[in-house]
Write a protein that holds these residues in place. Structure first.
Motif, short mmCIF file in Angstrom:
data_model
loop_
_atom_site.label_atom_id
_atom_site.label_comp_id
_atom_site.label_asym_id
_atom_site.label_seq_id
_atom_site.Cartn_x
_atom_site.Cartn_y
_atom_site.Cartn_z
N VAL A 40 0.44 -9.93 4.94
CA VAL A 40 0.27 -9.00 3.82
C VAL A 40 1.61 -8.87 3.11
CG1 VAL A 40 0.74 -7.09 5.41
CG2 VAL A 40 -0.34 -6.59 3.22
N THR A 41 1.57 -8.58 1.85
CA THR A 41 2.77 -8.14 1.15
C THR A 41 2.43 -6.89 0.37
OG1 THR A 41 4.67 -8.83 -0.19
CG2 THR A 41 2.48 -9.46 -1.00
N ARG A 64 6.23 -12.01 -7.26
CA ARG A 64 7.01 -13.03 -6.55
C ARG A 64 6.61 -13.09 -5.08
NH1 ARG A 64 11.36 -10.77 -9.54
NH2 ARG A 64 12.14 -9.72 -7.66
N SER A 65 6.41 -11.92 -4.48
CA SER A 65 6.04 -11.87 -3.07
C SER A 65 4.67 -12.52 -2.84
CB SER A 65 6.02 -10.42 -2.58
OG SER A 65 7.31 -9.84 -2.60
N CYS A 66 3.73 -12.21 -3.70
CA CYS A 66 2.39 -12.81 -3.58
C CYS A 66 2.47 -14.33 -3.71
CB CYS A 66 1.45 -12.24 -4.64
SG CYS A 66 0.90 -10.54 -4.32
N ALA A 67 3.24 -14.80 -4.70
CA ALA A 67 3.37 -16.25 -4.90
C ALA A 67 4.02 -16.90 -3.69
CB ALA A 67 4.18 -16.52 -6.17
N ASN A 68 5.04 -16.25 -3.12
CA ASN A 68 5.74 -16.80 -1.97
C ASN A 68 4.80 -16.96 -0.78
OD1 ASN A 68 7.31 -16.41 0.69
ND2 ASN A 68 8.98 -16.79 -0.76
N LEU A 69 3.90 -16.01 -0.58
CA LEU A 69 2.99 -16.03 0.57
C LEU A 69 1.64 -16.67 0.24
CD1 LEU A 69 3.65 -12.48 2.06
CD2 LEU A 69 4.66 -14.66 2.73
N ARG A 70 1.52 -17.17 -0.99
CA ARG A 70 0.25 -17.79 -1.45
C ARG A 70 -0.92 -16.81 -1.31
NH1 ARG A 70 0.33 -23.92 0.86
NH2 ARG A 70 -1.63 -23.99 -0.35
N LEU A 71 -0.65 -15.61 -1.79
CA LEU A 71 -1.67 -14.57 -1.85
C LEU A 71 -2.07 -14.35 -3.30
CD1 LEU A 71 -0.07 -11.98 0.60
CD2 LEU A 71 -2.28 -13.10 0.95
N TYR A 97 4.53 8.62 -4.50
CA TYR A 97 4.86 7.36 -3.84
C TYR A 97 3.66 6.46 -4.07
CZ TYR A 97 5.84 4.45 0.41
OH TYR A 97 6.09 3.45 1.32
N VAL A 98 3.86 5.36 -4.77
CA VAL A 98 2.73 4.53 -5.20
C VAL A 98 2.89 3.13 -4.63
CG1 VAL A 98 1.41 3.71 -7.18
CG2 VAL A 98 2.68 5.88 -7.34
N GLU A 99 1.92 2.71 -3.86
CA GLU A 99 2.01 1.41 -3.18
C GLU A 99 0.90 0.48 -3.64
OE1 GLU A 99 2.07 -0.19 1.45
OE2 GLU A 99 3.26 1.56 0.85
N MET A 100 1.24 -0.78 -3.78
CA MET A 100 0.28 -1.84 -4.06
C MET A 100 0.36 -2.84 -2.92
SD MET A 100 2.48 -3.46 -7.21
CE MET A 100 3.61 -2.05 -7.46
N LEU A 101 -0.78 -3.35 -2.45
CA LEU A 101 -0.81 -4.27 -1.32
C LEU A 101 -1.75 -5.43 -1.61
CD1 LEU A 101 -1.51 -1.11 -0.13
CD2 LEU A 101 -0.76 -2.24 1.96
N HIS A 116 -9.25 -20.54 3.42
CA HIS A 116 -10.67 -20.16 3.33
C HIS A 116 -10.88 -18.65 3.33
CE1 HIS A 116 -11.58 -24.30 5.34
NE2 HIS A 116 -11.25 -24.41 4.05
N VAL A 117 -9.79 -17.91 3.15
CA VAL A 117 -9.88 -16.45 3.22
C VAL A 117 -9.72 -15.86 1.82
CG1 VAL A 117 -8.96 -14.37 4.30
CG2 VAL A 117 -8.84 -16.56 5.51
N GLN A 118 -10.59 -14.93 1.47
CA GLN A 118 -10.47 -14.25 0.18
C GLN A 118 -9.51 -13.08 0.33
OE1 GLN A 118 -14.15 -13.13 -1.72
NE2 GLN A 118 -13.11 -11.93 -3.31
N ASN A 119 -8.45 -13.10 -0.44
CA ASN A 119 -7.44 -12.06 -0.35
C ASN A 119 -7.96 -10.75 -0.93
OD1 ASN A 119 -5.01 -14.53 -1.42
ND2 ASN A 119 -5.94 -14.27 0.59
N ARG A 120 -7.29 -9.65 -0.52
CA ARG A 120 -7.78 -8.32 -0.91
C ARG A 120 -6.64 -7.48 -1.46
NH1 ARG A 120 -9.40 -3.26 2.54
NH2 ARG A 120 -11.00 -2.30 1.26
N PHE A 121 -6.86 -6.88 -2.61
CA PHE A 121 -5.87 -6.01 -3.23
C PHE A 121 -6.27 -4.56 -3.04
CE2 PHE A 121 -4.55 -3.43 -6.89
CZ PHE A 121 -3.17 -3.59 -6.80
#
Length: 305
Positions: A40-41, A64-71, A97-101, A116-121
């Motif tokens: 996760v990022t 950038r974090s998502c791209a790095n982890l291929r998310l 305090y606002v977080e995105m994951l 084969h996994v669908q990522n989740r925001f």
């Protein structure tokens, strides 16, 4: 995008499975690799007096974090931005305090193939969180320089926000058992890195040094650099040996969840007179003053909230 009728968002609001819900109703599957593999990022941005601070910088880092982890969060940058505003607006929180994951998601049964996994925001807004409360900031934190080595940057990229906190948690227990407030870790080569949720800075002869490798490239660290440039304070990113930290005139920390936070003790060694030093005090005051002036601010339109 709004909360269901009658829902109370005062404790926080989350965006989960495409809808806004009270924070207590946000869930994640135990099968999600974000939970079971720490795959996760995330990023955290704060809202202060009704305005996001450095929102675009946080969105940049999250992308950038998502791209790095291929998310793939499945939303455009503008879409993520809209979700964050919706969470804050629905909560009514002026200081948040606002977080995105983005998690890897739940794999097909028996699969170990991340393709084969669908990522989740997901995202959420809760009342503002302080890494160190104001009382400890006012007196200066007690920092412990841990003997727990930071996870190798060759294994887990520290510039990508992550939940690999095994080393951080060990070091925190060590610090708390010794009566300290928090901790900072060194890398395998023995140089100072970072602590749980913050960058660290040493002040010697009026000049500031902060570690340049093995650390998250903090958005608040960038703010410290800008404030130093405004004030004419020498600022360097480079190697920081533990002895240089222990012998510094002043030490302070920086985090989205707390701003600029002075340190008064390291490993029971008193810094200065055991109170926040003049450089940290000046930068801390200026940091919050600049907030009042609208520095890097993106106001939230609360409508009738």
């Amino acid at each position: 995008m709004e909360l269901p009728d009658g829902a109370d968002g005062s404790a926080g609001v989350a965006y989960s499975d495409g809808a806004l819900v009270p924070i207590s109703q946000a869930t994640i599957s135990v099968l999600d690799w974000g939970f079971s593999h720490s795959d996760v990022t995330y990023d955290v941005v704060h809202v202060w007096k009704g305005a996001f601070f450095r929102l675009d910088d946080h969105l940049d880092r999250f992308e950038r974090s998502c791209a790095n982890l291929r998310l793939d969060p499945g939303l455009s940058r503008d879409g993520i931005r809209d979700v964050l505003f919706a969470c804050v607006r629905a909560s009514g929180l002026r200081d948040a305090y606002v977080e995105m994951l983005c998690t890897r998601g739940v794999p097909p049964p028996g699969s170990r193939d991340p393709r084969h996994v669908q990522n989740r925001f997901m995202a959420y807004a809760i009342p503002f969180v302080w890494v160190l409360d104001l009382a400890r900031q006012d007196r200066g934190a007690r920092l412990h320089l841990a003997d727990v080595p930071r996870i190798s940057a060759g294994s887990v990229d520290p510039t990508v926000k992550n939940f690999h906190w095994g080393d951080m948690t060990r070091a925190l227990f060590q610090a708390l058992d010794l009566g300290a407030d928090t901790t900072v870790l060194v890398d395998a080569d023995g140089y100072v890195t970072e602590g749980p949720g913050f960058n660290v800075f040493a002040v010697s002869d009026g000049a500031i040094v902060t570690p340049d490798t093995g650390v998250l490239e903090g958005v608040t660290r960038a703010s410290v650099r800008e404030l130093c440039e405004e004030a004419g304070i020498p600022f360097t990113m480079g190697k920081l040996h533990p002895q240089a930290l222990l012998s510094a005139d002043e030490v302070f920390l920086s985090s989205t969840a707390g701003g600029i936070m002075p340190v008064s003790y390291i490993n029971n060694r008193v810094l200065g007179v055991g109170r926040p030093g003049p450089v940290a005090t000046q930068l801390r005051a200026r940091y919050w003053q600049r907030h009042e002036e609208g520095w890097h601010a993106t106001p939230v339109d609360y409508g009738d909230a």
